[in-house]
Design a protein around this motif. Sequence first.
Motif, mmCIF file in Angstrom:
data_model
loop_
_atom_site.group_PDB
_atom_site.id
_atom_site.type_symbol
_atom_site.label_atom_id
_atom_site.label_comp_id
_atom_site.label_asym_id
_atom_site.label_seq_id
_atom_site.Cartn_x
_atom_site.Cartn_y
_atom_site.Cartn_z
ATOM 1 N N ASP A 152 42.249 41.717 18.686
ATOM 2 C CA ASP A 152 40.832 41.363 18.774
ATOM 3 C C ASP A 152 40.332 41.682 20.194
ATOM 4 O OD1 ASP A 152 38.354 40.377 18.290
ATOM 5 O OD2 ASP A 152 38.945 38.259 18.231
ATOM 6 N N PRO A 153 39.413 42.637 20.337
ATOM 7 C CA PRO A 153 38.981 43.051 21.679
ATOM 8 C C PRO A 153 38.226 41.955 22.438
ATOM 9 C CG PRO A 153 37.805 44.292 19.975
ATOM 10 C CD PRO A 153 38.808 43.432 19.291
ATOM 11 N N VAL A 154 37.505 41.107 21.736
ATOM 12 C CA VAL A 154 36.747 40.048 22.408
ATOM 13 C C VAL A 154 37.698 39.032 23.040
ATOM 14 C CG1 VAL A 154 35.055 38.202 22.050
ATOM 15 C CG2 VAL A 154 34.807 40.359 20.817
ATOM 16 N N LYS A 155 38.685 38.621 22.285
ATOM 17 C CA LYS A 155 39.662 37.652 22.801
ATOM 18 C C LYS A 155 40.466 38.254 23.944
ATOM 19 C CE LYS A 155 40.311 35.025 18.544
ATOM 20 N NZ LYS A 155 41.275 34.631 17.515
ATOM 21 N N ARG A 156 40.817 39.549 23.815
ATOM 22 C CA ARG A 156 41.591 40.214 24.865
ATOM 23 C C ARG A 156 40.783 40.287 26.165
ATOM 24 N NH1 ARG A 156 43.889 45.850 23.215
ATOM 25 N NH2 ARG A 156 41.737 45.947 22.639
ATOM 26 N N LYS A 157 39.477 40.562 26.045
ATOM 27 C CA LYS A 157 38.617 40.635 27.240
ATOM 28 C C LYS A 157 38.513 39.273 27.909
ATOM 29 C CE LYS A 157 34.101 42.204 28.764
ATOM 30 N NZ LYS A 157 32.794 42.700 28.357
ATOM 31 N N LYS A 158 38.379 38.199 27.099
ATOM 32 C CA LYS A 158 38.318 36.842 27.662
ATOM 33 C C LYS A 158 39.611 36.495 28.387
ATOM 34 C CE LYS A 158 35.076 34.709 24.430
ATOM 35 N NZ LYS A 158 34.915 33.684 23.386
ATOM 36 N N LEU A 159 40.735 36.916 27.808
ATOM 37 C CA LEU A 159 42.030 36.652 28.424
ATOM 38 C C LEU A 159 42.146 37.362 29.769
ATOM 39 C CD1 LEU A 159 44.866 35.405 28.165
ATOM 40 C CD2 LEU A 159 45.585 37.490 27.026
ATOM 41 N N LYS A 160 41.710 38.624 29.827
ATOM 42 C CA LYS A 160 41.757 39.368 31.094
ATOM 43 C C LYS A 160 40.854 38.720 32.135
ATOM 44 C CE LYS A 160 43.059 43.921 29.410
ATOM 45 N NZ LYS A 160 42.656 45.320 29.242
ATOM 46 N N GLU A 161 39.670 38.299 31.705
ATOM 47 C CA GLU A 161 38.744 37.644 32.628
ATOM 48 C C GLU A 161 39.322 36.328 33.139
ATOM 49 O OE1 GLU A 161 35.029 37.178 30.643
ATOM 50 O OE2 GLU A 161 34.569 39.324 30.690
ATOM 51 N N ALA A 162 39.972 35.611 32.250
ATOM 52 C CA ALA A 162 40.576 34.339 32.660
ATOM 53 C C ALA A 162 41.678 34.582 33.686
ATOM 54 C CB ALA A 162 41.123 33.596 31.451
ATOM 55 N N ILE A 163 42.466 35.626 33.464
ATOM 56 C CA ILE A 163 43.555 35.931 34.399
ATOM 57 C C ILE A 163 42.995 36.416 35.722
ATOM 58 C CG2 ILE A 163 45.494 37.481 34.834
ATOM 59 C CD1 ILE A 163 46.086 37.366 31.824
ATOM 60 N N THR A 164 42.078 37.393 35.695
ATOM 61 C CA THR A 164 41.521 37.926 36.949
ATOM 62 C C THR A 164 40.595 36.910 37.599
ATOM 63 O OG1 THR A 164 39.755 39.020 35.722
ATOM 64 C CG2 THR A 164 41.708 40.327 36.261
ATOM 65 N N GLY A 165 39.866 36.155 36.795
ATOM 66 C CA GLY A 165 38.975 35.127 37.344
ATOM 67 C C GLY A 165 39.757 34.041 38.044
ATOM 68 N N GLY A 166 40.891 33.688 37.511
ATOM 69 C CA GLY A 166 41.747 32.682 38.135
ATOM 70 C C GLY A 166 42.253 33.169 39.471
ATOM 71 N N LYS A 167 42.607 34.461 39.540
ATOM 72 C CA LYS A 167 43.087 35.023 40.797
ATOM 73 C C LYS A 167 41.965 35.036 41.842
ATOM 74 C CE LYS A 167 46.696 37.987 38.889
ATOM 75 N NZ LYS A 167 47.122 39.381 38.676
ATOM 76 N N GLU A 168 40.751 35.437 41.399
ATOM 77 C CA GLU A 168 39.619 35.486 42.329
ATOM 78 C C GLU A 168 39.274 34.090 42.843
ATOM 79 O OE1 GLU A 168 36.293 37.476 40.598
ATOM 80 O OE2 GLU A 168 37.433 39.303 40.214
ATOM 81 N N LYS A 169 39.310 33.101 41.963
ATOM 82 C CA LYS A 169 39.001 31.729 42.378
ATOM 83 C C LYS A 169 40.010 31.246 43.404
ATOM 84 C CE LYS A 169 36.672 30.136 38.184
ATOM 85 N NZ LYS A 169 36.727 29.241 37.033
ATOM 86 N N ARG A 170 41.309 31.545 43.150
ATOM 87 C CA ARG A 170 42.328 31.139 44.122
ATOM 88 C C ARG A 170 42.117 31.832 45.456
ATOM 89 N NH1 ARG A 170 47.033 32.829 41.145
ATOM 90 N NH2 ARG A 170 46.338 32.235 39.103
ATOM 91 N N ARG A 171 41.770 33.121 45.415
ATOM 92 C CA ARG A 171 41.572 33.875 46.644
ATOM 93 C C ARG A 171 40.377 33.320 47.412
ATOM 94 N NH1 ARG A 171 38.558 38.354 47.401
ATOM 95 N NH2 ARG A 171 38.404 38.694 45.173
ATOM 96 N N LYS A 172 39.270 33.036 46.709
ATOM 97 C CA LYS A 172 38.078 32.487 47.371
ATOM 98 C C LYS A 172 38.371 31.102 47.934
ATOM 99 C CE LYS A 172 34.603 34.966 44.704
ATOM 100 N NZ LYS A 172 33.516 34.831 43.727
ATOM 101 N N LYS A 173 39.130 30.330 47.189
ATOM 102 C CA LYS A 173 39.468 28.980 47.633
ATOM 103 C C LYS A 173 40.304 29.040 48.908
ATOM 104 C CE LYS A 173 41.106 24.674 45.581
ATOM 105 N NZ LYS A 173 41.726 24.066 44.413
ATOM 106 N N GLU A 174 41.273 29.962 48.927
ATOM 107 C CA GLU A 174 42.115 30.110 50.123
ATOM 108 C C GLU A 174 41.285 30.584 51.311
ATOM 109 O OE1 GLU A 174 45.304 32.702 49.089
ATOM 110 O OE2 GLU A 174 46.243 31.233 47.747
ATOM 111 N N GLU A 175 40.358 31.533 51.095
ATOM 112 C CA GLU A 175 39.502 32.012 52.185
ATOM 113 C C GLU A 175 38.616 30.890 52.693
ATOM 114 O OE1 GLU A 175 37.340 35.387 50.870
ATOM 115 O OE2 GLU A 175 39.111 36.637 50.662
#
Length: 192
Positions: A152-175
């Motif tokens: 399912d492409p919609v679910k796969r896109k949400k999963l990628k966003e969740a993974i990359t979004g989590g990384k970005e949030k951690r990076r912003k939080k650390e900065e």
Amino acid sequence: DLNLKKSWHPQLLKNQERVWQEEKKALEERKRLEQWKKERAEERQLLELRQIQETAGGKKILDRVDFLYSGPAQGMERTTEESEAYLLGKRRIDGLLKGGECEGLKKSAGEEGFLVKGNANTTRDTMQKVRDDPLLQIKKQEQQAYESYMKDPVKRKKLKEAITGGKEKRRKKEEGHRSGRDGHRNGRRHHR
């Protein structure tokens, strides 16, 4: 007498009973030990007699454990067919114990017997065990859920966003923590 009221007094009936039980246990243990020693002495005598017989030219007797590896029907008077019939509930044990009517049904132990074949696990049995394995079924369900999720492409896109979004949030939080610490330190220095 005040000592009769103490729990440790030797003239109390319960204390005498306890002593008697301990003496009885010690006597039984001593008897078992003597019996064991007697059996060991008999075994040693038999072993010595065998050795003397072998040195005198008698035939050599080998102590083997072949009986451990033989089939369950070997060395028994009953045939495998009779044993199987009893286990399946088709025959009563009375006849097997008497052995009178069993003489006509005797077979050699090497012929078609379920337990004598040596390999009770056939390929069909093994496949059945694999198919019915609950852990394997759970893993299959997990794999199917993962595959349907990835198709399912919609679910796969949400999963990628969740993974990359989590990384970005951690990076912003650390900065944010880094800049906040520096500003906090600088702020303290100005107040001094």
